[in-house]
Design a protein around this motif. Sequence first.
Motif, PDB file in Angstrom:
ATOM      1  N   LYS A   1      81.100 139.173  26.045  1.00  0.00           N
ATOM      2  CA  LYS A   1      82.306 139.315  25.102  1.00  0.00           C
ATOM      3  C   LYS A   1      81.033 140.182  23.671  1.00  0.00           C
ATOM      4  O   LYS A   1      79.462 140.418  24.158  1.00  0.00           O
ATOM      5  CB  LYS A   1      81.706 137.419  24.175  1.00  0.00           C
ATOM      6  CG  LYS A   1      82.269 137.859  22.991  1.00  0.00           C
ATOM      7  CD  LYS A   1      82.385 135.849  22.070  1.00  0.00           C
ATOM      8  CE  LYS A   1      82.895 135.425  22.816  1.00  0.00           C
ATOM      9  NZ  LYS A   1      83.536 134.529  22.422  1.00  0.00           N
ATOM     10  N   THR A   2      81.793 140.898  23.101  1.00  0.00           N
ATOM     11  CA  THR A   2      81.155 141.916  22.675  1.00  0.00           C
ATOM     12  C   THR A   2      80.576 141.506  20.952  1.00  0.00           C
ATOM     13  O   THR A   2      81.149 140.373  20.702  1.00  0.00           O
ATOM     14  CB  THR A   2      81.844 143.663  22.600  1.00  0.00           C
ATOM     15  OG1 THR A   2      83.398 142.984  21.745  1.00  0.00           O
ATOM     16  CG2 THR A   2      82.457 144.187  23.607  1.00  0.00           C
ATOM     17  N   ARG A   3      80.188 142.207  20.442  1.00  0.00           N
ATOM     18  CA  ARG A   3      80.213 141.891  19.299  1.00  0.00           C
ATOM     19  C   ARG A   3      80.889 141.510  17.916  1.00  0.00           C
ATOM     20  O   ARG A   3      80.894 140.785  17.452  1.00  0.00           O
ATOM     21  CB  ARG A   3      78.996 143.109  18.260  1.00  0.00           C
ATOM     22  CG  ARG A   3      77.484 143.107  19.355  1.00  0.00           C
ATOM     23  CD  ARG A   3      76.718 144.137  18.087  1.00  0.00           C
ATOM     24  NE  ARG A   3      75.043 144.162  18.552  1.00  0.00           N
ATOM     25  CZ  ARG A   3      74.558 144.969  17.966  1.00  0.00           C
ATOM     26  NH1 ARG A   3      74.945 145.822  17.201  1.00  0.00           N
ATOM     27  NH2 ARG A   3      73.097 144.608  19.021  1.00  0.00           N
ATOM     28  N   ASN A   4      82.035 142.516  18.125  1.00  0.00           N
ATOM     29  CA  ASN A   4      83.452 142.247  17.711  1.00  0.00           C
ATOM     30  C   ASN A   4      84.393 140.792  18.328  1.00  0.00           C
ATOM     31  O   ASN A   4      85.118 140.333  17.467  1.00  0.00           O
ATOM     32  CB  ASN A   4      83.959 142.958  17.168  1.00  0.00           C
ATOM     33  CG  ASN A   4      85.114 143.872  19.022  1.00  0.00           C
ATOM     34  OD1 ASN A   4      84.578 143.159  19.792  1.00  0.00           O
ATOM     35  ND2 ASN A   4      84.866 145.407  18.811  1.00  0.00           N
ATOM     36  N   GLY A   5      83.708 140.563  19.403  1.00  0.00           N
ATOM     37  CA  GLY A   5      84.527 139.093  19.511  1.00  0.00           C
ATOM     38  C   GLY A   5      85.562 139.388  20.696  1.00  0.00           C
ATOM     39  O   GLY A   5      85.034 138.565  21.055  1.00  0.00           O
ATOM     40  N   SER A   6      85.767 140.738  21.350  1.00  0.00           N
ATOM     41  CA  SER A   6      86.297 140.783  22.183  1.00  0.00           C
ATOM     42  C   SER A   6      85.736 141.130  23.984  1.00  0.00           C
ATOM     43  O   SER A   6      84.322 140.981  23.877  1.00  0.00           O
ATOM     44  CB  SER A   6      87.498 142.431  21.941  1.00  0.00           C
ATOM     45  OG  SER A   6      85.947 143.055  21.704  1.00  0.00           O
TER      46      SER A   6
END
Length: 373
Positions: free
Chosen positions: A102-107
């Motif tokens: 998971k990336t920082r933006n949630g994707s």
Amino acid sequence: MAKRVMLAVAGAGKTFHICRTIQPEKKNLILAYTHANIGNIKRELMKAYGSVPELTSVMTFDSFVFRFLLCPYEPTILRHFGREDFVGKGITTIDPPSQRIKTRNGSLVPNPKYNTKDKLAHYVNRRGQYYCSTMTELILQVKQNRVSLINKVAATLNRFYDQIMIDEFQDFREHDYELITKLAKWLDNILLVGDYYQHSVSAVNNSGKPFKNNSGYISYEAFKQSLLNQHFEFDDMELKTSRRCCQQVCNFVKEKLMIDIDSCSVQLGRVVWIDNNVDEILADNSIPKLVYNNANAYTFRAVNWSYSKGDTLDNVCVILTDNFNSMDKDGFSHEGISPITKNKLYVAMTRTKGDLYLIKNNIFITVKDKYLK
């Protein structure tokens, strides 16, 4: 060839049955999922025979896979992956890299550290340690001359042991369960003992087959049929009476949760709804309080419903969730309630040898703040 499954109810004596029915002069292998259950098995064997019989081996399933399926066949496994240069250095309980992160933006994006299942690096870390969580998946992958490694393993086990028994087999899922059933096809003598209604209540290993598929949770009858289809002998009668719970508690569980459980206990006990004097019960530390979750949040002696699995207690107080506030009514139905929630409540209510006290959530909530840490 004897392939048997015994389905039991809570407190029927699954471990007792296994330990008292082995033939101590023969070579027995007893497996279980948790270290706690292994401890129970060894204690029961010592009660029965004074010590663990010399020819009887008791170990966790993970230890069994590593010692009997992986280490002896490591050269075959390495050839399968074209890695004869590899030297194994034990196991690690750390999970392997996930396929996505998971990336920082949630994707979710592909994980560059992930290795596909056709590579040895999917099953071992950079230090050369096998991931404990993927050992059975690894074994299932390997073939020698187009013949599954499972066939060779089963032949070896048949030479080493007269009987293999697996306790609490409802705790096994996905690759572990698949490995057990594939081995069973070739083993001379195997017995699986468990409780269908205690599946999916442990802290780990709760998803996937054989109890859940893309359509949802598998019913008791569907689970039974799947075992019959795999040519297991099936027995759900011998261990259907609880040695722990009194008849009144068993009757209550049978009526409200529709689980077929009877009692052979001589203990006396009651099912008591606590509508008044709630503080008197909550303040009594001789009576454990079983709560759905967050047991550590309370000042009274509390255990989560699912964490009480395996316990035998003199008396129990179960604090219900909103789903069960009408459980004292004649028209109560558990339909629409998650099977897992139902199973957890079944576990909680069947811990008692004596009285079962029940507190509705709408009553508990009026005094809850006084007992928060």
